[in-house]
Design an enzyme around this catalytic site. Structure first.
Site, PDB file in Angstrom:
ATOM      1  CB  THR A  51     -49.933   7.078   0.605  1.00  0.00           C
ATOM      2  OG1 THR A  51     -49.547   7.560  -0.681  1.00  0.00           O
ATOM      3  CG2 THR A  51     -51.085   7.902   1.164  1.00  0.00           C
ATOM      4  CB  VAL A  53     -48.777   2.511  -3.859  1.00  0.00           C
ATOM      5  CG1 VAL A  53     -48.578   2.240  -5.348  1.00  0.00           C
ATOM      6  CG2 VAL A  53     -49.210   1.236  -3.141  1.00  0.00           C
ATOM      7  CB  CYS A  54     -48.074   7.880  -3.777  1.00  0.00           C
ATOM      8  SG  CYS A  54     -49.853   7.610  -3.659  1.00  0.00           S
ATOM      9  N   PRO A  55     -45.035   7.030  -3.489  1.00  0.00           N
ATOM     10  CG  PRO A  55     -43.969   6.652  -1.436  1.00  0.00           C
ATOM     11  CD  PRO A  55     -45.325   6.767  -2.071  1.00  0.00           C
ATOM     12  CB  ILE A  58     -43.338  10.055  -7.213  1.00  0.00           C
ATOM     13  CG1 ILE A  58     -44.848  10.308  -7.121  1.00  0.00           C
ATOM     14  CG2 ILE A  58     -42.587  11.374  -7.421  1.00  0.00           C
ATOM     15  CD1 ILE A  58     -45.281  10.973  -5.817  1.00  0.00           C
TER      16      ILE A  58
END
Length: 180
Positions: A51, A53-55, A58
């Site tokens: 997806t 926003v997630c990376p 992280i």
């Protein structure tokens, strides 16, 4: 929707596979409560792999990993995707190839359910962050909606405050005076 576990509650019992490397034959380990015993831990959950926003989150946690390690704290990222999906994402996303953070695969959703962080409709984790002390007790919880990324600097600030074991005023940062 179940209730989100909160401060002063024990972190739930868990045992999940995790991706810890891209090296063939060393990609996966199993993490559980014994893995976190005796040290500070930060668990941060994201909704889905592959997806947008997630990376960014992280990668930002990974950039700050030395700051967490300097505080004797381990970082654990998690979603309800499988360890195989995590591995594929790490292999194919430039910002995730050199992660030093274990990616927990809560694909049975047992940990997310126990923490009470599954979206009631989408059934994926909210962007939840838990700081857990060396005794396995939750000391801080922050939960964002699916579309809003979190602030890694704030997680570090709160960890610093918790580790002082003193009263810390509003906007307190490491190096500032605590309250008597």
């Amino acid at each position: 929707m179940s209730r989100i576990l909160s401060i002063s509650q024990p972190f739930p019992r868990f045992s999940v596979p995790a991706v810890v490397s891209l090296e063939q034959g060393k990609e996966f380990i199993t993490l559980n409560n014994d893995s976190i015993k005796g040290k500070w831990s930060v668990f941060f959950f994201w909704p889905l792999d592959f997806t947008f926003v997630c990376p960014t989150e992280i990668a930002e946690f990974n950039k700050a990993i030395k700051q967490f390690h300097d505080r004797d704290c381990e970082l654990y990222g998690a979603s309800t995707d499988s360890q195989y999906v995590h591995l594929a994402w790490r292999k194919h996303h430039e910002d995730l190839k050199n992660l030093e953070i274990a990616m927990l695969a809560d694909n049975k959703k047992e940990l997310s359910e126990a923490l009470g962080i599954l979206h009631p409709v989408e059934k994926v984790p909210f962007r939840a962050t838990f700081i857990v002390d060396p005794e396995g007790i939750i000391r801080w919880v922050s939960v964002n909606d699916l579309s809003v990324g979190r602030n890694v600097k704030e997680v570090i600030r709160v960890l610093d405050a918790l580790q002082t074991d003193e009263l810390c005023p509003c906007n307190w940062e490491k190096g500032q005076a605590t309250l008597n």
